[in-house]
Design a protein around this motif. Structure first.
Motif, mmCIF file in Angstrom:
data_model
loop_
_atom_site.group_PDB
_atom_site.id
_atom_site.type_symbol
_atom_site.label_atom_id
_atom_site.label_comp_id
_atom_site.label_asym_id
_atom_site.label_seq_id
_atom_site.Cartn_x
_atom_site.Cartn_y
_atom_site.Cartn_z
ATOM 1 N N GLN A 143 0.823 -1.212 0.000
ATOM 2 C CA GLN A 143 0.000 0.000 0.000
ATOM 3 C C GLN A 143 0.858 1.264 0.000
ATOM 4 O O GLN A 143 0.523 2.244 -0.664
ATOM 5 N N HIS A 144 1.956 1.225 0.746
ATOM 6 C CA HIS A 144 2.895 2.352 0.751
ATOM 7 C C HIS A 144 3.462 2.562 -0.655
ATOM 8 O O HIS A 144 3.498 3.699 -1.174
ATOM 9 N N ASP A 146 2.156 1.651 -3.442
ATOM 10 C CA ASP A 146 1.085 2.115 -4.334
ATOM 11 C C ASP A 146 0.860 3.621 -4.171
ATOM 12 O O ASP A 146 0.542 4.316 -5.152
ATOM 13 N N ALA A 147 1.006 4.125 -2.939
ATOM 14 C CA ALA A 147 0.872 5.561 -2.719
ATOM 15 C C ALA A 147 1.982 6.321 -3.452
ATOM 16 O O ALA A 147 1.750 7.394 -4.019
ATOM 17 N N ALA A 150 1.025 6.473 -6.987
ATOM 18 C CA ALA A 150 -0.037 7.463 -7.205
ATOM 19 C C ALA A 150 0.536 8.878 -7.261
ATOM 20 O O ALA A 150 0.091 9.717 -8.059
ATOM 21 N N VAL A 151 1.531 9.157 -6.434
ATOM 22 C CA VAL A 151 2.169 10.477 -6.468
ATOM 23 C C VAL A 151 2.902 10.665 -7.790
ATOM 24 O O VAL A 151 2.824 11.740 -8.410
ATOM 25 N N VAL A 165 5.394 11.397 1.419
ATOM 26 C CA VAL A 165 4.463 10.342 1.824
ATOM 27 C C VAL A 165 4.962 9.710 3.115
ATOM 28 O O VAL A 165 6.124 9.299 3.203
ATOM 29 N N HIS A 323 -2.940 15.983 -1.717
ATOM 30 C CA HIS A 323 -2.625 14.591 -2.048
ATOM 31 C C HIS A 323 -2.318 13.787 -0.791
ATOM 32 O O HIS A 323 -2.717 12.620 -0.685
ATOM 33 N N LEU A 327 -4.170 10.299 0.366
ATOM 34 C CA LEU A 327 -3.417 9.052 0.253
ATOM 35 C C LEU A 327 -3.108 8.379 1.583
ATOM 36 O O LEU A 327 -3.123 7.146 1.667
ATOM 37 N N GLU A 328 -2.789 9.136 2.616
ATOM 38 C CA GLU A 328 -2.335 8.529 3.865
ATOM 39 C C GLU A 328 -3.526 8.017 4.674
ATOM 40 O O GLU A 328 -4.474 8.763 4.915
#
Length: 398
Positions: A143-144, A146-147, A150-151, A165, A323, A327-328
């Motif tokens: 998941q980290h 993937d974030a 996304a950025v 992030v 963002h 995201l977090e």
């Protein structure tokens, strides 16, 4: 937690005053006079409320360009803690996910006065047991990563240039967390080593980074961006990395812009660029940006200009904060905020990276990094883990 319930930070005796930035000559003769804690449900502007509370105790920080003298009697100064969420509110950014440590306020101002014979703080109970459970992450490594992806997509669209992030982990504990939190300040490179405590909560800081310092009519920030293992090869790699240097210069430019809002026109300068310094087992790149304080600048406007710190948000700052909020999965709590000392003629606030918070039964730690187009998701996950590792190891030792 009840006053007479299980051992936790609320039920413990008064700790030693070791707030980051507290004047060393005053540390042993200070006693708390009053405190103000703010949470979003209280309403109002936390920056203005902090300035107003301090003024009510004789600490007039409405004109930082005016010379002031530290008095050896009466009120000495105050500890100031500003969470990342409070900083986001100051600049009108989205609040993001809920904090994983709601016992902590989002703003704390603790006023201290000189006392000729202050009551000595009590140490931990003799034979007290310390136990720390397993750390549980608020998101998986996938998941980290993937974030981060996304950025990178947002950067590709032109929405942002860089976004920081951050991940979070928590572990249950038994015993008195304050000795372990205090030892964080002894980690190599912890310029803002120290603690702050309240009813049901505590913060321990090992930060190397200056968010904002005001002294002698100048305002200073020292952003850190760029990390490698503290080996000879790691140092060479950091100095040679075009990606790390580009990421770093983006944040230096952002900080120049932040300081320009509170500085005399034309006075902003970069005193040092991309200096490599050590924190524990990591090399980090640091720059120094300074400016002459503008006439009429007060603490509230200074906080609005510098919080949250650019090195833990990104550029442009407001777009990056949007963002981050999306995201977090959990809020940043005590991480990525500000902690330090304010007083006559001196403000010294560290950025709360490498910081741990305790509530009644859990410790919380946050770590992350700046994401650019050239970022590798798996490498960013590993870098965040490397930043948190020294804190976790020390806390496990108790």
């Amino acid at each position: 937690m009840r006053k007479n319930g299980p051992t936790g930070v609320e039920a413990l005796p008064r700790p030693l005053i070791d707030v980051p930035g507290v004047p060393p000559s005053c540390r042993s003769v200070l006693a708390e006079r009053d405190r103000y804690e703010w949470r979003p449900a209280d309403g109002g502007d936390p920056a203005a409320l902090a300035e107003e509370f301090l003024a009510g105790h004789g600490l007039d920080l409405t004109e930082l360009a005016r010379p002031a003298t530290h008095r050896p009697t009466g009120v000495c100064g105050a500890a100031l803690y500003v969470s990342a969420a409070a900083g986001a509110q100051m600049v009108g950014a989205p609040p993001g996910a809920a904090t994983p440590a709601p016992a902590l306020p989002e703003l704390a101002v603790v006023v201290y006065g000189h006392e000729p014979f202050p009551t000595p703080p009590a140490g931990p109970a003799r034979g007290a047991r310390w136990w720390l459970g397993d750390w549980r992450e608020s998101w998986t490594a996938r998941q980290h990563a993937d974030a981060v992806t996304a950025v990178r997509a947002a950067i590709g669209r032109g929405d942002v240039y860089q976004v920081n992030v951050v991940g979070h982990a928590a572990a249950r504990y038994l015993g008195d967390p304050r000795p372990a939190l205090s030892r964080l300040g002894a980690l190599p490179g912890a310029r803002y080593g120290g603690t702050l405590h309240g009813a049901g909560w505590a913060i321990g800081c090992a930060s190397p980074e200056t968010l904002v310092e005001v002294t002698g009519g100048r305002v200073i920030t020292r952003p850190i961006k760029g990390t490698r293992p503290a080996t000879a090869a790691g140092r060479r790699e950091l100095l040679a990395s075009a990606k790390e240097r580009a990421e770093h210069v983006m944040i230096v430019d952002l900080e120049r812009n932040d300081l320009a809002r509170v500085a005399r026109t034309g006075s902003v300068r970069v005193d040092e660029l991309f200096a490599v310094r050590r924190w524990c087992d990591l090399w980090q790149a640091e720059s120094t940006v300074s400016a002459a304080v503008a006439d009429g600048l007060g603490l509230a406007d200074l906080l609005r200009a510098t919080c949250p710190g650019g090195s833990v948000t990104g550029a442009p700052k407001l777009a990056a904060l949007a963002h981050i909020a999306a995201l977090e999965p959990v809020g940043r709590g005590a991480g990525m905020g500000a902690l330090g000392w304010v007083g006559p003629g001196r403000i010294d606030l560290g950025l709360t990276i490498r910081t741990v918070a305790a509530d009644a039964d859990r410790l919380h730690v946050w770590a992350g990094g700046g994401i650019t187009w050239d970022s590798d998701p798996d490498a960013e996950v590993a870098e965040a883990a490397a930043k948190a590792a020294p804190l976790r190891a020390l806390l496990a030792a108790g």
